[in-house]
Design a protein around this motif. Sequence first.
Motif, PDB file in Angstrom:
ATOM      1  N   PRO A   7       0.984  -1.205   0.123  1.00 46.38           N
ATOM      2  CA  PRO A   7       0.098  -0.192  -0.153  1.00 46.38           C
ATOM      3  C   PRO A   7       0.792   1.206   0.106  1.00 46.38           C
ATOM      4  O   PRO A   7       1.960   1.331   0.736  1.00 46.38           O
ATOM      5  CB  PRO A   7      -0.964  -0.191   1.243  1.00 46.38           C
ATOM      6  N   PRO A  53      -7.775   2.404  -3.673  1.00 51.02           N
ATOM      7  CA  PRO A  53      -6.399   2.192  -3.059  1.00 51.02           C
ATOM      8  C   PRO A  53      -5.264   2.138  -4.060  1.00 51.02           C
ATOM      9  O   PRO A  53      -5.361   1.955  -5.199  1.00 51.02           O
ATOM     10  CB  PRO A  53      -6.685   0.606  -2.663  1.00 51.02           C
ATOM     11  N   TRP A  55      -1.043   1.619  -4.799  1.00 53.29           N
ATOM     12  CA  TRP A  55       0.171   0.739  -4.518  1.00 53.29           C
ATOM     13  C   TRP A  55       1.045   1.166  -4.927  1.00 53.29           C
ATOM     14  O   TRP A  55       1.303   1.692  -5.960  1.00 53.29           O
ATOM     15  CB  TRP A  55      -0.732  -0.724  -5.175  1.00 53.29           C
ATOM     16  N   GLU A 105      -3.356  -8.262  -6.874  1.00 50.13           N
ATOM     17  CA  GLU A 105      -3.812  -7.627  -5.670  1.00 50.13           C
ATOM     18  C   GLU A 105      -5.509  -7.148  -5.657  1.00 50.13           C
ATOM     19  O   GLU A 105      -6.293  -7.347  -4.781  1.00 50.13           O
ATOM     20  CB  GLU A 105      -3.290  -6.316  -5.121  1.00 50.13           C
ATOM     21  N   ALA A 106      -5.756  -6.537  -6.788  1.00 53.54           N
ATOM     22  CA  ALA A 106      -7.393  -6.211  -7.069  1.00 53.54           C
ATOM     23  C   ALA A 106      -8.075  -7.467  -7.173  1.00 53.54           C
ATOM     24  O   ALA A 106      -9.476  -7.406  -6.447  1.00 53.54           O
ATOM     25  CB  ALA A 106      -7.469  -5.504  -8.551  1.00 53.54           C
ATOM     26  N   ARG A 108      -7.287 -10.364  -5.455  1.00 51.90           N
ATOM     27  CA  ARG A 108      -7.315 -10.818  -3.985  1.00 51.90           C
ATOM     28  C   ARG A 108      -8.495  -9.961  -3.274  1.00 51.90           C
ATOM     29  O   ARG A 108      -8.857 -10.561  -2.192  1.00 51.90           O
ATOM     30  CB  ARG A 108      -5.954 -10.781  -3.470  1.00 51.90           C
ATOM     31  N   SER A 109      -8.713  -8.691  -3.372  1.00 49.85           N
ATOM     32  CA  SER A 109      -9.148  -7.868  -2.539  1.00 49.85           C
ATOM     33  C   SER A 109     -10.584  -7.941  -2.952  1.00 49.85           C
ATOM     34  O   SER A 109     -11.532  -7.100  -2.177  1.00 49.85           O
ATOM     35  CB  SER A 109      -8.600  -6.594  -2.547  1.00 49.85           C
ATOM     36  N   SER A 110     -11.092  -8.475  -3.971  1.00 50.72           N
ATOM     37  CA  SER A 110     -12.438  -8.399  -4.281  1.00 50.72           C
ATOM     38  C   SER A 110     -12.972  -9.816  -4.926  1.00 50.72           C
ATOM     39  O   SER A 110     -12.266 -10.660  -5.178  1.00 50.72           O
ATOM     40  CB  SER A 110     -12.549  -7.367  -5.165  1.00 50.72           C
TER      41      SER A 110
END
Length: 154
Positions: A7, A53, A55, A105-106, A108-110
Amino acid sequence: MDYVLQPVQPSHFAVVAGWLDSPAATLRWAGPGVPFPLPADAFAAALALPARPGWALLDGDGTCLGFGQYWQTTPGSMHLGRIIVSPQARGRGLGRELMTALCAEALRSSAAVQLTLKVYRDNPAAVALYRDLGFVDNEHASVPELLFMARRTA
């Protein structure tokens, strides 16, 4: 070399803002509504952190070499934006490193089933990279200057 996506931190704000070295570069990489110059203390608000977010791609020494964001546009769809590699570090494959990590990451987070992005048509290296990463052109959603691309994840 190993890179890590983390982040974005306040210590990175001035670094990333420094890559936006003109009004044209700011418009191109950060989008309309982002001021030039972008003061570090206005970075988070101007880029709508944390709702979108941010990164940072860091090298083994912790040097910030890339930046990107993602946000939900519709249920099941995450949009990647403000994808930028340090001007001093371009041409070393860091765009691929950044995009691979940012996409992961996108997802993984959704619960996204689709990733989207927009790219300037006059940036053939980025267009080729995104195609290589599985993004396909969507001319219906594009405009003359910007190509809209999407990648199904499911």
